[in-house]
Design a protein around this motif. Structure first.
Motif, short mmCIF file in Angstrom:
data_model
loop_
_atom_site.label_atom_id
_atom_site.label_comp_id
_atom_site.label_asym_id
_atom_site.label_seq_id
_atom_site.Cartn_x
_atom_site.Cartn_y
_atom_site.Cartn_z
N ALA A 19 0.82 -1.22 0.00
CA ALA A 19 0.00 0.00 0.00
C ALA A 19 0.85 1.25 0.00
CB ALA A 19 -0.94 0.00 1.21
N SER A 23 0.99 4.06 -3.15
CA SER A 23 0.70 5.47 -2.94
C SER A 23 1.90 6.33 -3.30
CB SER A 23 0.29 5.69 -1.48
OG SER A 23 -0.08 7.02 -1.28
N SER A 51 -3.34 10.58 -3.10
CA SER A 51 -2.99 9.70 -1.98
C SER A 51 -4.24 9.09 -1.36
CB SER A 51 -2.22 10.48 -0.91
OG SER A 51 -0.96 10.85 -1.38
N THR A 55 -5.18 5.14 -1.42
CA THR A 55 -5.33 4.47 -0.12
C THR A 55 -6.70 3.83 0.00
OG1 THR A 55 -3.77 5.98 0.93
CG2 THR A 55 -5.31 4.84 2.38
N ARG A 59 -7.39 -0.15 0.45
CA ARG A 59 -8.07 -0.61 1.68
C ARG A 59 -9.43 -1.22 1.44
NH1 ARG A 59 -6.96 4.31 5.90
NH2 ARG A 59 -4.77 3.85 6.23
#
Length: 140
Positions: A19, A23, A51, A55, A59
Motif C-alpha cells: 500500500a 501510494s 494519496s 489508499t 483498503r
C-alpha cells in the motif's frame, strides 16, 4: 490536433504490504505530470487527493486499481478506477485518536468537482480542477 497528455498507473492486484509503495509511486508520477502539464494546479491539493484515492482503493477493494491523469489547456482530471462497485461514503471524522473519516471530505473539498460513476467492473472516481481565469483568484 487535440491530443491530451496523459499517464496511466496500474497496480493489480494490490497487496496489503504494498500500500505504501502504491501510494508513493502514484504521488511521484502525479507530481511529475502536474509540474509538466498543469503548473497552475495546486500540487499539494492534487497529491493529497491522489494519496487518498489510492489508499481507499487499496483498503476497500478486493482487487486492482488504475490511476489516470489527463490535462487540457485549463483542466486537470484525476480518475481512479477500482474493482469495487461501492461508492465512497462520507463518515463522521473519528477524533478519538484512532483516526479515519477525514479522507472523502478532504477529496471533495480540495478538488474543484468530484464525481463517482459505476462501471461494469467497479467504479470511477473523477476529480477535476479548472484553472482560474486571471484576476478571479480570491486572495487576502
Amino acid at each position: 490536433m487535440n491530443t491530451k497528455p496523459h499517464v496511466v498507473i496500474e497496480e493489480s492486484p494490490h497487496l496489503e504490504t504494498s500500500a505504501g509503495m502504491d501510494s508513493a509511486g502514484a504521488r511521484t508520477a502525479t507530481a511529475e505530470f502536474v509540474l509538466q502539464h498543469c503548473p497552475w494546479a495546486d500540487l499539494d491539493a492534487v497529491l493529497l487527493v491522489v494519496s487518498e484515492l489510492v489508499t481507499n482503493a487499496v483498503r476497500h477493494t478486493a482487487g486492482w486499481w488504475r490511476l489516470h491523469l489527463t490535462a487540457g489547456a485549463d483542466t486537470l482530471v484525476v480518475e481512479m478506477d477500482d474493482s469495487s462497485p461501492q461508492p465512497p461514503v462520507a463518515r463522521e471524522p473519528d477524533l478519538s485518536g484512532r483516526g479515519g473519516g477525514f479522507g472523502w471530505h478532504m477529496v471533495r473539498r480540495l478538488a474543484g468537482r468530484v464525481e463517482v460513476r459505476p462501471l461494469p467492473y467497479g467504479k470511477r472516481v473523477r476529480a477535476t480542477w479548472v484553472r482560474e481565469a486571471p484576476g478571479t483568484a480570491s486572495g487576502c
